[in-house]
Design a protein around this motif. Sequence first.
Motif, short mmCIF file in Angstrom:
data_model
loop_
_atom_site.label_atom_id
_atom_site.label_comp_id
_atom_site.label_asym_id
_atom_site.label_seq_id
_atom_site.Cartn_x
_atom_site.Cartn_y
_atom_site.Cartn_z
N TYR A 103 45.27 41.56 40.00
CA TYR A 103 43.81 40.88 39.65
C TYR A 103 44.19 39.41 39.04
O TYR A 103 43.94 38.44 39.38
CB TYR A 103 43.07 41.88 38.48
N ALA A 106 45.29 37.18 41.88
CA ALA A 106 44.13 37.26 42.98
C ALA A 106 43.05 36.13 42.48
O ALA A 106 42.48 35.37 43.20
CB ALA A 106 43.22 38.49 43.26
N ARG A 107 42.93 36.16 41.14
CA ARG A 107 41.94 35.13 40.52
C ARG A 107 42.36 34.26 39.74
O ARG A 107 41.54 33.33 39.69
CB ARG A 107 41.04 36.28 39.39
N PHE A 108 43.71 34.03 39.43
CA PHE A 108 43.97 32.92 38.60
C PHE A 108 45.27 32.24 39.66
O PHE A 108 46.04 32.87 40.02
CB PHE A 108 44.58 33.28 37.27
N ARG A 168 46.09 43.51 45.59
CA ARG A 168 45.56 41.90 45.23
C ARG A 168 44.80 41.45 46.45
O ARG A 168 43.77 40.72 46.10
CB ARG A 168 47.10 41.10 45.53
N PHE A 171 41.12 42.63 45.45
CA PHE A 171 40.45 41.84 44.85
C PHE A 171 40.20 40.34 45.45
O PHE A 171 38.99 39.82 44.95
CB PHE A 171 41.53 41.66 43.77
N GLU A 172 41.04 39.92 46.36
CA GLU A 172 40.73 38.68 46.85
C GLU A 172 39.55 38.84 47.92
O GLU A 172 38.88 37.71 48.05
CB GLU A 172 41.96 37.96 47.60
N PRO A 176 34.15 36.48 43.83
CA PRO A 176 34.09 36.39 42.49
C PRO A 176 32.78 36.01 41.74
O PRO A 176 32.64 35.97 40.36
CB PRO A 176 35.03 35.21 42.20
N GLU A 179 31.70 38.70 39.59
CA GLU A 179 32.25 38.89 38.21
C GLU A 179 31.66 37.64 37.14
O GLU A 179 31.37 37.73 36.10
CB GLU A 179 33.73 38.87 38.33
N HIS A 180 31.43 36.37 37.78
CA HIS A 180 30.93 35.43 37.06
C HIS A 180 29.43 35.63 36.52
O HIS A 180 29.21 35.11 35.46
CB HIS A 180 30.81 34.15 38.09
N TRP A 189 36.52 38.82 29.67
CA TRP A 189 37.44 38.99 30.91
C TRP A 189 37.72 40.44 30.99
O TRP A 189 37.77 40.89 31.83
CB TRP A 189 38.72 38.16 30.85
N ALA A 197 35.37 44.54 38.26
CA ALA A 197 36.49 44.53 39.48
C ALA A 197 37.10 45.82 39.69
O ALA A 197 37.24 46.11 41.12
CB ALA A 197 37.76 43.62 38.89
#
Length: 285
Positions: A103, A106-108, A168, A171-172, A176, A179-180, A189, A197
């Motif tokens: 995660y 994938a997100r950061f 990964r 998650f990609e 997003p 989640e936002h 988070w 997620a």
Amino acid sequence: MASKISGGAVLRAAARIIVLLFFLFPIFWVFLMSFQTNQQILRIPPSIFFTPTLENYTALFSGRLQTASGSLDIAFIKNLLNSIILSSCSVLIALILGVPAAYAFARFKFRLGENIAFTLLSFRFAPPLLVLVPLVAYFQMIGLSDTYIGLIWVYQLICLPLILWIVRGYFEDISPDIEHAYRVDGHSWAKTFFKIAIPLARPGIAAAALLSFIFAWNNFVFALILASADKQPVTVGALAFVTSAGIQYGIIAAAIVLSVTPTLLLALYAQRYLVEGLSLGAVKG
């Protein structure tokens, strides 16, 4: 036109049957071998007609193998339990470590992130013998030689990179924005990760866990070098069936049937998640 379509359908059906028989016949033959004696298996020409016997399965469960040179102790059931313990614990730990890491990748976006991810993946493709020599020395120094903990630790070289890279990708593929929107409501988070997620990526996580379990279950080299007979899984324990009196083909076939059963049942149970997980992200819009 109807005759042409009908003829094409018949050819396709025949091709599928041929391919199916090609892949399933070895499994069917091993299943038949598990109910035969060595004499029946080695006869020429071979035949699918025989008087079945349960001697092979009885020997596996009783732990006593009768050979021409006498009786031999075998620990197949212990090896089977070892495989279940090693594979299950290895996948569980890999999920605990790998899913949050997947995660994060994938997100950061952070410096050297791709390099770190690729380095972890390279462990999966590295030859086992490349790490076994130093591992033997290290394990003897820190007391992890011939222990479940040591083997489970080494099995992370199999499970962790696989789970990290597969999950990964899932998650990609998840937007997003979902989640936002959840974060806008004031959630943290951590809560977003567990409530949004993970449920959305559940099919992919299940598929990665199943594949990791199969790879860990089938591992041979690590347990052969780093564990004694008391801790070895079925892949290594099967070597006991090659005796001075010859190769016990019937026992080996019965051991294959029993050792494949847990992974087969797990695959059937997780079939829906496996199909969804492997197809997730296949179509890009």
